[in-house]
Design an enzyme around this catalytic site. Sequence first.
Site, PDB file in Angstrom:
ATOM      1  CB  CYS B  83      -0.943  -0.016   1.185  1.00 36.75           C
ATOM      2  SG  CYS B  83      -1.973  -1.497   1.192  1.00 36.75           S
ATOM      3  CG  HIS B 330      -6.400   2.233   0.820  1.00 43.05           C
ATOM      4  ND1 HIS B 330      -5.250   2.759   0.276  1.00 43.05           N
ATOM      5  CD2 HIS B 330      -5.985   1.237   1.681  1.00 43.05           C
ATOM      6  CE1 HIS B 330      -4.195   2.098   0.756  1.00 43.05           C
ATOM      7  NE2 HIS B 330      -4.618   1.183   1.599  1.00 43.05           N
TER       8      HIS B 330
END
Lengths: 382, 382
Positions: B83, B330
Amino acid sequence: MREVAIVAAGMTNFGELWQSSLRRMFVDAASEALEAAGVKKVDSIYIGNMSAGQFVGQEHLGPLMAGELGQAGAAAARVESACASGGVALRTAFMDVASGMSDLVLATGVEKMTDGADVTAVLASAADQELEAYYGITFPGLYAMIARAHMQKYGTTEEDLAWVSVKNHRHGAMNPKAQFGREVTLEQVMKSTPVSEPLRLLHCSPVSDGAAAVLLCPLDQAHKYTDRPVQIIGTGLATSSIALADRSDMTYLDAVQLSAVRAYEMAGVGPADLDVAEVHDCFAIAEICCIEALGLVEKGKGGAAARDGLTALGGKIPVNTSGGLKSKGHPVGATGIAQTIEIFEQLRGDCGKRQVEGAKVGLTQNMGGSGASSATHLFRRV
Amino acid sequence: MREVAIVAAGMTNFGELWQSSLRRMFVDAASEALEAAGVKKVDSIYIGNMSAGQFVGQEHLGPLMAGELGQAGAAAARVESACASGGVALRTAFMDVASGMSDLVLATGVEKMTDGADVTAVLASAADQELEAYYGITFPGLYAMIARAHMQKYGTTEEDLAWVSVKNHRHGAMNPKAQFGREVTLEQVMKSTPVSEPLRLLHCSPVSDGAAAVLLCPLDQAHKYTDRPVQIIGTGLATSSIALADRSDMTYLDAVQLSAVRAYEMAGVGPADLDVAEVHDCFAIAEICCIEALGLVEKGKGGAAARDGLTALGGKIPVNTSGGLKSKGHPVGATGIAQTIEIFEQLRGDCGKRQVEGAKVGLTQNMGGSGASSATHLFRRV
């Protein structure tokens, strides 16, 4: 921009390494490089890896590998450009040192391909998923089309392809780290199983596990770590259309040519200055197209190069003295770094029976997919 | 080292973008940035992406995206740190310009998560596959353990966690590109479905599609492309043990702290100099731990920050004015670049209702896994 040198290297054997995991191979290669330089702590680590996510369910190799190597804290990240991932890792490490951001940087590559994944399908994700892979084509098929086109356009023969394999196996038989450390005869290649005609089994590089690492630092600090540094004098990275069908001439690897032009310009050298080269022979036809795109031979003349001995040890420009991907093996993310190690060792005079005498300037060329990305690097003995 | 500026940005909406593919999202974001700067051709493109291989069967994004954007030929490669991939893409682009290798570089991120893959399992490949994922734990579980430890050690409450979500949704309601552009109440968060206790659904960032891009160039060339460039004054990348169990204190994100120290030192600024920050709130507890590690609040005091209004718009140090990962969405590889765009726009005064008045210095912090990798960047209005 700071000048950058390689001061140490480490590499596992390439092969089907059933006893070794992704992280274990990485640590074996990287710690060998650190020990050779007497280095305890590095600033950054770049890891060339095509697809540990698909092969073994592991992304996020930066912190994993930094931690396993006892380097937790270091800046670390994975870079990916399919089979050119290692070459891109080297280029990223070069930028890190050249910019002045870091002094000690590991450029590494690793791939674990034999742990049960559908290898051909995973590799096909380096092609255009929507326009190529979805319709079922895989890389042997794509390179077979390139080979057919080269045969039609330039009269290249199946025997020309076979000579590339014979040459590279002859070289690899002198490399103790090669997956296939044995020679093959022209007849064996010509009679091997067809994979995707005109490509036969012995025209194709194998499925491999392995890892490789080199340690970079500013050239003016290199003598702290070795008395024989090798300078990286040029780096070029280029792309072309990922889908083969989108290119105007399938036989012309324009990304390879462009990456080479960029590296030659940066280094101020040309093909005639090279003493030794490692190029991306994932299939025999790839070596033929690459040596043309790199300017080692004229366009269309690549087919004769191995047959005529031009690219063999003792020839005008020895290509793939390591055995190349064909004989040394092709753990895809590690390949670009393994090529770098061969040139590093050639320029240091460490290659034993396969040494190119007096080699001063060398080249590596590492590509992804059917040549859609290519990283070319140039090196000089200091 | 050359000074580096951001001169333009482009971004898709974040959300479940059923009508848009991986490549289409990338082109939408990157071409918006190029058009804003009036740029036809770039030297390099870095693509932050966690796992298009596992999500949609596509590796080798460098040539794919360069070609789709009409930039075939450009140096292009994917970088990955789970991420934190977007943050690492920004750092790599920074090095490319800072070193003098390239003048015009796109730092981008993209992820397509809603196309049918087992998202939670793919994300779990950012954890230690052998020591964590193999035993069935996924990220909600890992962050729930961090939350429990923080509660036990510092008295942080479930309500503290909920206030982070309330704040970020309040901010996100003012962001037209946010996936959830609406407010939530404390009661809604506290009564939402438990996911992995103490974490409830509204403590967790969503599964998202999206892409984001920023254009970098040398600071001394920036005024060719915009009258309001933003300088990148610091970059820090750091790692910690990938497995949570290997860390001495689960509540202390040491990679975040180390990445911040490196960025602060490079920039010559500290937490007290910041006007606005985007931090990695993949779960509410993550924002709490991150603002502690970044030095925005004292260790152990992160729980009170959102509740007390310290990190809200109008507070001492507004955090996640974009809505953060929680409200904005996200798409994992794109997040680090989207954070960068929020700070770019804040420092240019372009944030409309969520503008931090007079913001001059901003920070982004983007992390991978349970905090095993972290990239921190610092920016200044020129």
